[in-house]
Structures are given as C-alpha cells and as structure tokens.
Design a protein around this motif. Structure first.
Motif, PDB file in Angstrom:
ATOM      1  N   ILE A 141       0.939 -86.489 -35.855  1.00  0.00           N
ATOM      2  CA  ILE A 141       0.038 -85.732 -36.742  1.00  0.00           C
ATOM      3  C   ILE A 141       0.745 -85.416 -38.058  1.00  0.00           C
ATOM      4  CG2 ILE A 141      -1.139 -83.499 -37.019  1.00  0.00           C
ATOM      5  CD1 ILE A 141      -1.750 -83.705 -33.957  1.00  0.00           C
ATOM      6  N   GLN A 142       2.022 -85.070 -37.995  1.00  0.00           N
ATOM      7  CA  GLN A 142       2.780 -84.793 -39.218  1.00  0.00           C
ATOM      8  C   GLN A 142       2.871 -86.049 -40.085  1.00  0.00           C
ATOM      9  OE1 GLN A 142       6.387 -83.344 -37.351  1.00  0.00           O
ATOM     10  NE2 GLN A 142       5.855 -81.211 -37.813  1.00  0.00           N
ATOM     11  N   TYR A 143       3.069 -87.206 -39.452  1.00  0.00           N
ATOM     12  CA  TYR A 143       3.103 -88.466 -40.196  1.00  0.00           C
ATOM     13  C   TYR A 143       1.765 -88.708 -40.892  1.00  0.00           C
ATOM     14  CZ  TYR A 143       7.437 -90.005 -37.824  1.00  0.00           C
ATOM     15  OH  TYR A 143       8.716 -90.142 -37.356  1.00  0.00           O
ATOM     16  N   PHE A 144       0.671 -88.540 -40.149  1.00  0.00           N
ATOM     17  CA  PHE A 144      -0.657 -88.768 -40.733  1.00  0.00           C
ATOM     18  C   PHE A 144      -0.931 -87.795 -41.876  1.00  0.00           C
ATOM     19  CE2 PHE A 144      -2.030 -90.674 -36.461  1.00  0.00           C
ATOM     20  CZ  PHE A 144      -1.843 -91.974 -36.906  1.00  0.00           C
ATOM     21  N   ASP A 145      -0.498 -86.540 -41.722  1.00  0.00           N
ATOM     22  CA  ASP A 145      -0.677 -85.555 -42.796  1.00  0.00           C
ATOM     23  C   ASP A 145       0.094 -85.968 -44.043  1.00  0.00           C
ATOM     24  OD1 ASP A 145      -2.353 -83.969 -41.269  1.00  0.00           O
ATOM     25  OD2 ASP A 145      -0.793 -82.502 -40.752  1.00  0.00           O
ATOM     26  N   LEU A 146       1.319 -86.446 -43.858  1.00  0.00           N
ATOM     27  CA  LEU A 146       2.130 -86.871 -44.998  1.00  0.00           C
ATOM     28  C   LEU A 146       1.517 -88.106 -45.670  1.00  0.00           C
ATOM     29  CD1 LEU A 146       4.572 -86.494 -46.788  1.00  0.00           C
ATOM     30  CD2 LEU A 146       5.962 -87.667 -45.071  1.00  0.00           C
ATOM     31  N   ILE A 147       1.011 -89.026 -44.884  1.00  0.00           N
ATOM     32  CA  ILE A 147       0.336 -90.206 -45.451  1.00  0.00           C
ATOM     33  C   ILE A 147      -0.883 -89.773 -46.255  1.00  0.00           C
ATOM     34  CG2 ILE A 147      -1.009 -92.279 -44.855  1.00  0.00           C
ATOM     35  CD1 ILE A 147       1.000 -92.625 -42.471  1.00  0.00           C
ATOM     36  N   ASP A 148      -1.633 -88.823 -45.726  1.00  0.00           N
ATOM     37  CA  ASP A 148      -2.810 -88.302 -46.429  1.00  0.00           C
ATOM     38  C   ASP A 148      -2.406 -87.661 -47.761  1.00  0.00           C
ATOM     39  OD1 ASP A 148      -5.672 -87.869 -46.400  1.00  0.00           O
ATOM     40  OD2 ASP A 148      -5.216 -85.734 -46.108  1.00  0.00           O
ATOM     41  N   LYS A 149      -1.315 -86.905 -47.754  1.00  0.00           N
ATOM     42  CA  LYS A 149      -0.827 -86.288 -48.994  1.00  0.00           C
ATOM     43  C   LYS A 149      -0.438 -87.354 -50.007  1.00  0.00           C
ATOM     44  CE  LYS A 149       0.864 -82.041 -46.874  1.00  0.00           C
ATOM     45  NZ  LYS A 149       2.049 -81.304 -46.425  1.00  0.00           N
ATOM     46  N   LEU A 150       0.202 -88.432 -49.537  1.00  0.00           N
ATOM     47  CA  LEU A 150       0.586 -89.523 -50.436  1.00  0.00           C
ATOM     48  C   LEU A 150      -0.635 -90.175 -51.064  1.00  0.00           C
ATOM     49  CD1 LEU A 150       3.405 -91.352 -48.447  1.00  0.00           C
ATOM     50  CD2 LEU A 150       3.631 -90.280 -50.693  1.00  0.00           C
ATOM     51  N   LEU A 151      -1.662 -90.377 -50.251  1.00  0.00           N
ATOM     52  CA  LEU A 151      -2.882 -91.022 -50.752  1.00  0.00           C
ATOM     53  C   LEU A 151      -3.617 -90.148 -51.763  1.00  0.00           C
ATOM     54  CD1 LEU A 151      -4.115 -92.535 -47.394  1.00  0.00           C
ATOM     55  CD2 LEU A 151      -3.370 -93.836 -49.396  1.00  0.00           C
ATOM     56  N   LYS A 152      -3.490 -88.835 -51.627  1.00  0.00           N
ATOM     57  CA  LYS A 152      -4.239 -87.912 -52.486  1.00  0.00           C
ATOM     58  C   LYS A 152      -3.453 -87.409 -53.694  1.00  0.00           C
ATOM     59  CE  LYS A 152      -7.287 -86.282 -48.835  1.00  0.00           C
ATOM     60  NZ  LYS A 152      -7.688 -85.163 -47.989  1.00  0.00           N
ATOM     61  N   CYS A 153      -2.145 -87.621 -53.711  1.00  0.00           N
ATOM     62  CA  CYS A 153      -1.350 -87.075 -54.814  1.00  0.00           C
ATOM     63  C   CYS A 153      -1.582 -87.874 -56.093  1.00  0.00           C
ATOM     64  CB  CYS A 153       0.131 -87.043 -54.443  1.00  0.00           C
ATOM     65  SG  CYS A 153       1.007 -88.617 -54.564  1.00  0.00           S
ATOM     66  N   PRO A 154      -1.366 -87.223 -57.247  1.00  0.00           N
ATOM     67  CA  PRO A 154      -1.500 -87.939 -58.521  1.00  0.00           C
ATOM     68  C   PRO A 154      -0.494 -89.083 -58.601  1.00  0.00           C
ATOM     69  CG  PRO A 154      -1.416 -85.564 -58.874  1.00  0.00           C
ATOM     70  CD  PRO A 154      -1.084 -85.809 -57.434  1.00  0.00           C
ATOM     71  N   ASN A 155      -0.882 -90.150 -59.272  1.00  0.00           N
ATOM     72  CA  ASN A 155      -0.028 -91.316 -59.436  1.00  0.00           C
ATOM     73  C   ASN A 155       1.313 -90.907 -60.042  1.00  0.00           C
ATOM     74  OD1 ASN A 155       0.729 -93.986 -59.408  1.00  0.00           O
ATOM     75  ND2 ASN A 155      -0.329 -94.506 -61.296  1.00  0.00           N
ATOM     76  N   GLN A 189       3.625 -89.131 -58.451  1.00  0.00           N
ATOM     77  CA  GLN A 189       4.181 -87.957 -57.784  1.00  0.00           C
ATOM     78  C   GLN A 189       4.566 -88.231 -56.326  1.00  0.00           C
ATOM     79  OE1 GLN A 189       2.383 -84.224 -58.484  1.00  0.00           O
ATOM     80  NE2 GLN A 189       2.717 -84.461 -60.670  1.00  0.00           N
ATOM     81  N   GLU A 190       4.484 -89.477 -55.910  1.00  0.00           N
ATOM     82  CA  GLU A 190       4.816 -89.841 -54.538  1.00  0.00           C
ATOM     83  C   GLU A 190       6.247 -89.436 -54.146  1.00  0.00           C
ATOM     84  OE1 GLU A 190       1.607 -92.428 -56.141  1.00  0.00           O
ATOM     85  OE2 GLU A 190       3.639 -92.025 -56.823  1.00  0.00           O
ATOM     86  N   PRO A 191       7.248 -89.664 -55.030  1.00  0.00           N
ATOM     87  CA  PRO A 191       8.610 -89.255 -54.637  1.00  0.00           C
ATOM     88  C   PRO A 191       8.716 -87.764 -54.317  1.00  0.00           C
ATOM     89  CG  PRO A 191       8.711 -90.738 -56.499  1.00  0.00           C
ATOM     90  CD  PRO A 191       7.255 -90.396 -56.291  1.00  0.00           C
ATOM     91  N   GLU A 192       8.036 -86.926 -55.091  1.00  0.00           N
ATOM     92  CA  GLU A 192       8.076 -85.485 -54.840  1.00  0.00           C
ATOM     93  C   GLU A 192       7.437 -85.142 -53.497  1.00  0.00           C
ATOM     94  OE1 GLU A 192       7.087 -86.830 -57.713  1.00  0.00           O
ATOM     95  OE2 GLU A 192       8.256 -85.910 -59.307  1.00  0.00           O
ATOM     96  N   VAL A 193       6.341 -85.818 -53.178  1.00  0.00           N
ATOM     97  CA  VAL A 193       5.664 -85.582 -51.900  1.00  0.00           C
ATOM     98  C   VAL A 193       6.597 -85.944 -50.749  1.00  0.00           C
ATOM     99  CG1 VAL A 193       3.749 -86.334 -50.423  1.00  0.00           C
ATOM    100  CG2 VAL A 193       3.340 -85.875 -52.844  1.00  0.00           C
ATOM    101  N   LEU A 194       7.271 -87.075 -50.867  1.00  0.00           N
ATOM    102  CA  LEU A 194       8.181 -87.519 -49.817  1.00  0.00           C
ATOM    103  C   LEU A 194       9.418 -86.629 -49.733  1.00  0.00           C
ATOM    104  CD1 LEU A 194       7.908 -91.350 -50.417  1.00  0.00           C
ATOM    105  CD2 LEU A 194       7.001 -90.087 -48.465  1.00  0.00           C
TER     106      LEU A 194
END
Length: 88
Positions: free
Chosen positions: A7-21, A23-28
């Motif tokens: 579930i944590q993996y899926f949540d993080l993937i969802d955050k990556l898909l929704k974050c502004p272009n 900003q992926e490194p910050e999300v990770l």
C-alpha cells in the motif's frame, strides 16, 4: 512483502503520478525507506497494467522512473562507454 508495504508503494506511485513535472526527485527523497528493488518491481507492474489499460503516457512515465531508480540502486547494468566504442 507485507500488504502494508504494498500500500505504501502504491501511495508513493500515486504521488509521483500526481506531482508537478520536475518534482519527482523531491517526492522520492521524502520517503527513501521505500526506494528498493521491490518498489521498482511494483512500479513496473503498475506501468504494465497502465500500458494494457490504454494509459500509455502513465506507463511510459513509470517505466522511465523505474529504470532511473534501478540504475541508482545498481539493479540495471550499464555498459561502459569503452565497451560501446569498441563494438562500433
């Protein structure tokens, strides 16, 4: 892998898909404890599902991020430039 971890993996993937272009490194970087081989594998599974579900853009994005993470984790062997040059 536990269901909670999945579930944590899926949540993080969802955050990556929704974050502004861009900003992926910050999300990770916000959740480094989740960045491992199992996370990369989960990303690839989601990307494959997207590709079969007619979400090519999402699939391409996840494949790209998964490949970059795999390189950083040492899971994706890189061919040294000298080997590439010698084959030409």
């Amino acid at each position: 892998m536990t269901e909670e971890r999945q579930i944590q993996y899926f949540d993080l993937i969802d955050k990556l898909l929704k974050c502004p272009n861009g900003q992926e490194p910050e999300v990770l970087e916000a959740q480094p404890e989740l960045i491992d081989a199992a996370f990369v594998e989960t990303m690839l599974q989601v990307a494959t599902s997207f590709a079969h579900g007619d979400n090519q853009e999402g699939a391409q994005f996840l494949f790209f991020v998964a490949r970059e993470l795999a390189k950083q984790l040492g899971l994706y062997p890189e061919v040294p430039n000298s080997e590439v040059a010698s084959k030409e």
